[in-house]
Design a protein around this motif. Structure first.
Motif, PDB file in Angstrom:
ATOM      1  N   LEU A 134      36.657  14.757  58.167  1.00 59.21           N
ATOM      2  CA  LEU A 134      37.753  14.962  59.117  1.00 59.21           C
ATOM      3  C   LEU A 134      38.726  15.944  58.490  1.00 59.21           C
ATOM      4  O   LEU A 134      39.153  15.750  57.342  1.00 59.21           O
ATOM      5  CB  LEU A 134      38.464  13.628  59.366  1.00 59.21           C
TER       6      LEU A 134
ATOM      7  N   GLU B 299      42.438  18.488  65.186  1.00 63.92           N
ATOM      8  CA  GLU B 299      41.474  18.114  64.152  1.00 63.92           C
ATOM      9  C   GLU B 299      40.081  18.605  64.489  1.00 63.92           C
ATOM     10  O   GLU B 299      39.783  18.872  65.649  1.00 63.92           O
ATOM     11  CB  GLU B 299      41.417  16.581  64.041  1.00 63.92           C
ATOM     12  N   VAL B 300      39.251  18.674  63.454  1.00 65.94           N
ATOM     13  CA  VAL B 300      37.808  18.792  63.658  1.00 65.94           C
ATOM     14  C   VAL B 300      37.114  17.731  62.813  1.00 65.94           C
ATOM     15  O   VAL B 300      37.611  17.347  61.754  1.00 65.94           O
ATOM     16  CB  VAL B 300      37.261  20.190  63.308  1.00 65.94           C
ATOM     17  N   VAL B 301      35.974  17.287  63.311  1.00 68.94           N
ATOM     18  CA  VAL B 301      35.092  16.403  62.552  1.00 68.94           C
ATOM     19  C   VAL B 301      33.783  17.166  62.375  1.00 68.94           C
ATOM     20  O   VAL B 301      33.217  17.669  63.350  1.00 68.94           O
ATOM     21  CB  VAL B 301      34.857  15.071  63.275  1.00 68.94           C
TER      22      VAL B 301
END
Lengths: 139, 139, 139
Positions: free
Chosen positions: B40, B101-103
């Motif tokens: 994350l 965010e990015v996962v």
């Protein structure tokens, strides 16, 4: 690996609303006993959002005005989706701008947040019961 | 399950900036020793984004122009939030379009990316120190 | 902790398309044998999205019209990115509105969904082979 699941229920009295849910997610985290991991918080309905931003009344009003400008509710007949008998096409669009879900780090048993981060439920087609899912995995 | 946490610090010299951070996240992944899992990467501030797109100068200029059109900085007085003494309401809106965010999947010890995916920090209210959180879980 | 990885391939015959992929993700979940955890589903290309919304034909038409309004394909020369010889700058912008990825909870071996949630691949620059990544972690 441990996992935890809980549904949070909401019934906004208005079509659109922003409800701060940080404390409810913190309660879930406490119940889970998980100290290191990730928590997913997502709307279970497709005309609602979960997002992280500032708990400031003026800003929430700015979001409402801005979203209404980007994806107006009226005219209801301007959307193909509303030919199904719905009047909530705009709510499906607004939800895409604000997002379905957030994933938050859990560190030392706490939500690993910056100074102003607050979790919100964003309702765009309220006046009925709807749910948010909290899923935690970790150790 | 293993976990890893690191804060990345940025201080953009301009109000708005896009900074590629893929290599910094790769360094975190290497430090973590995690081979399979999820990372994350999220802005810890609510007027900034982490997103994945193309590292192409013209496109980043297109993003800036487009975001300014969708949520203009001026007139500052056009936002309720700015009555608190802030002038960054537009930054809160821009961040929602680009995301918090990015996962990213971790496979065989690497960021599991398509051919052009690059991670960016998107700053919409810079000229001060701000943070990005990298949290990795896996094995 | 167990992990699972699969690529799903698509080749939309048109520039833009929305393709429901819920069942393909369910097949991955079944193959993984994971009962509790998280699944990440992300576009591996930067002119495509993975998102969750309603499988209703009129709504998908509304999305296409709305995205074209927010980030028009024409005039192609209106984007700096297209000076590289590309004509897909608008696709990079549309993808940011709809998002790169979704993270879905897995509970008791199933996608933990509300009543109408469906996973879609959103293509904004099709007519060639492109991939979606499914990564599952859990137990």
């Amino acid at each position: 690996m441990k996992s935890y699941r809980k549904e949070l229920w909401f019934e906004a009295p208005t079509r659109r609303a922003f409800i701060r849910i940080t404390q409810q997610v913190e309660t879930c985290l406490h119940e889970s006993g998980i100290r290191e991991g990730l928590v997913l918080v997502n709307a279970m309905h497709i005309t609602a959002s979960v997002f992280i931003n500032d708990d400031e009344r003026g800003l929430l009003q700015d979001y409402e005005k801005w979203l209404e400008n980007l994806a107006p509710h009226e005219p209801v007949s301007g959307y193909q989706h509303n030919r199904t008998g719905e009047d909530n096409a705009d709510a499906h669009l607004k939800r895409q701008v604000m997002g379905r879900e957030v994933v938050v780090a859990i560190t030392a048993g706490k939500l690993d947040f910056g100074p102003w981060e607050q979790i919100f439920y964003g309702e765009f087609d309220g006046r009925r019961k709807k749910r948010v899912l909290v899923k935690i995995i970790g150790e």
